[in-house]
Design a protein around this motif. Structure first.
Motif, PDB file in Angstrom:
ATOM      1  N   ALA A  18       1.207   8.336   5.720  1.00 29.74           N
ATOM      2  CA  ALA A  18       0.380   7.536   6.640  1.00 29.74           C
ATOM      3  C   ALA A  18       1.266   6.657   7.507  1.00 29.74           C
ATOM      4  N   THR A  33      -8.333  -4.492  -4.514  1.00 25.84           N
ATOM      5  CA  THR A  33      -9.695  -5.003  -4.327  1.00 25.84           C
ATOM      6  C   THR A  33     -10.345  -4.438  -3.078  1.00 25.84           C
ATOM      7  N   ALA A  73      -8.636  -5.060   5.412  1.00 30.72           N
ATOM      8  CA  ALA A  73      -9.603  -5.873   6.171  1.00 30.72           C
ATOM      9  C   ALA A  73      -8.921  -7.168   6.585  1.00 30.72           C
ATOM     10  N   ASN A  81      -9.554   5.644  -3.343  1.00 32.02           N
ATOM     11  CA  ASN A  81      -9.093   6.382  -4.519  1.00 32.02           C
ATOM     12  C   ASN A  81      -9.169   5.567  -5.804  1.00 32.02           C
ATOM     13  N   ILE A 111       0.260   9.613  -0.209  1.00 30.02           N
ATOM     14  CA  ILE A 111      -0.847  10.569  -0.369  1.00 30.02           C
ATOM     15  C   ILE A 111      -1.643  10.795   0.913  1.00 30.02           C
ATOM     16  N   ASN A 124       0.832  -1.216   0.000  1.00 31.37           N
ATOM     17  CA  ASN A 124       0.000   0.000   0.000  1.00 31.37           C
ATOM     18  C   ASN A 124       0.862   1.260   0.000  1.00 31.37           C
ATOM     19  N   ARG A 147     -12.501   1.119  -0.842  1.00 31.18           N
ATOM     20  CA  ARG A 147     -11.355   1.765  -1.465  1.00 31.18           C
ATOM     21  C   ARG A 147     -11.627   3.263  -1.534  1.00 31.18           C
ATOM     22  N   PHE A 197       0.756   3.242   9.690  1.00 26.54           N
ATOM     23  CA  PHE A 197      -0.099   2.145  10.160  1.00 26.54           C
ATOM     24  C   PHE A 197       0.593   1.505  11.353  1.00 26.54           C
TER      25      PHE A 197
END
Ligand code: ADP
Length: 352
Positions: free
Chosen positions: A344, A316, A321, A308, A290, A258, A306, A346
């Motif tokens: 970002a 997908t 998830a 963007n 982004i 990602n 999703r 995580f």
């Protein structure tokens, strides 16, 4: 001080919701407060007319006799639970604190915990039902995903036959539409495969093992599809986890992929760090891509969500998830800190 001579004490005795009792060595109650009659419905005289065992549920009688033995040998009884018969035929769960005296009498307080026990029982039953429903849902996802594959395969074949039929009469419009159709079918294939993976995580019987994250990250980074100039920064020393290797691989791979997919500039990076915190490892996967508007921080962890699609990036909407499911089934948590245009981070925890 005698109760009769102390009106205040007598009031407490009369109005208490808890059940007060004095019992003799022969297992007869010799004094009871009115809460007994309010709770069980029998008169106090009747309750004192027989050994108290007679009111105890047959299944609880043996343990009650053992507890009486404890009292007889001078030990107090704390939080002992047994069932007492009520006048209406029902059984009341009582929780006891009892203290023996030197002369063999016993002072005891009991609390009616019937409702508490029933609520606990209801919660346990609900949990059992929930677990069963979850299993059925996983099974459903698994079966449906399998079954959906065959009509998709048929659509793909049909598309190819149409192309073949066009043969020597090329039709660019039809060809263009068929190419689009195949692309959509491919996308749906990926969704089904990801969904299968998602439902497999909760169903797997594979035992956990000792997973060396240093080795695992080497494996992941060797096969990354990262553009030139993109940096993947991994710490020199990472811990070993008690986990299923394939699941941790999916988890880290998704987060790193990602960071690459949603990069903002050519000199993008993803940086992985890990530190111990309480009984967990706290991982951070940070990028300068982004970013994500805080209003979507919950949504991105849901299936097929999703943000963007217009970016034209493959995906997908299952990756996060799946990551959430893997982390939570292991007993950890996952969350994101980010805002639009600001990269970002995580975070996830994993039990040590
Ligand atoms: P997918 O990448 O297949 O779309 P994911 O479940 O992995 O699905 O992610 C869900 C959505 O969250 C993505 O579509 C994207 O909009 C957003 N997202 C995930 N990771 C990042 C990231 N590192 N930076 C920005 N947006 C992200």
């Amino acid at each position: 001080m005698e109760l009769e001579n102390d009106p205040e004490l007598a009031h407490f005795f009369a109005f208490s919701l808890d059940l007060f009792a004095v019992a003799d060595q022969n297992a007869f109650f010799t004094r009871l407060n009115p809460a007994w009659e309010r709770t069980l419905g029998f008169s106090l005289e009747y309750l004192m007319s027989k050994p108290y065992y007679d009111f105890v549920h047959p299944d609880d009688r043996d343990v009650t006799i053992i507890e009486k033995g404890e009292l007889a040998s001078g030990r107090a009884v704390m939080n002992f639970e047994n069932r007492y018969q009520a006048k209406d035929g029902s059984w009341k769960w009582l929780s006891w604190v009892a203290v023996p005296q030197k002369d063999g009498t016993v002072y005891a307080v009991a609390r009616d915990i019937t409702q508490q026990r029933e609520e606990k029982q209801q919660i346990l039953e609900l949990l059992k039902k929930l677990e069963k429903t979850n299993q059925q849902l996983d099974h459903f996802a698994f079966v449906v995903s399998h079954d959906l594959k065959s009509p998709l395969r048929a659509i793909m074949n049909l598309a190819e036959w149409i192309m073949e039929d066009l043969g020597d009469q090329p039709n660019t419009a039809v060809e263009k539409h068929i190419a689009l159709l195949k692309q959509r079918v491919d996308g749906m294939y990926s969704m089904i495969n990801d969904l299968l993976e998602y439902s497999r995580v909760g169903r797997t019987e594979t035992p956990t093992e000792n997973v060396d994250l240093n080795e695992l990250l080497r494996e992941i980074t060797q096969h990354l599809d990262s553009p030139p100039g993109f940096k993947v920064v991994v710490p020199a020393e990472l811990p070993h986890l008690n986990a299923r290797k394939l699941e941790v691989k999916h988890l880290l791979q998704n987060l790193i992929d990602n960071a690459i997919k949603y990069k903002a500039k050519t000199d993008g990076h993803v940086r992985i760090t890990c530190k111990p915190i309480d009984h967990f490892w706290l991982f951070e996967v940070e990028d300068n891509g982004i970013g994500i508007n805080p209003m979507h921080h919950q949504r991105i962890f849901q299936l097929f969500q999703r943000l963007n699609p217009s970016l034209g990036v493959d995906g997908t909407g299952v990756g996060l998830a799946l990551a959430k499911r893997i982390v939570e089934l292991a007993g950890g948590q996952i969350w994101v800190r980010s805002s639009e245009g600001q990269g970002a981070s995580f975070f996830f925890t994993w039990p040590q």
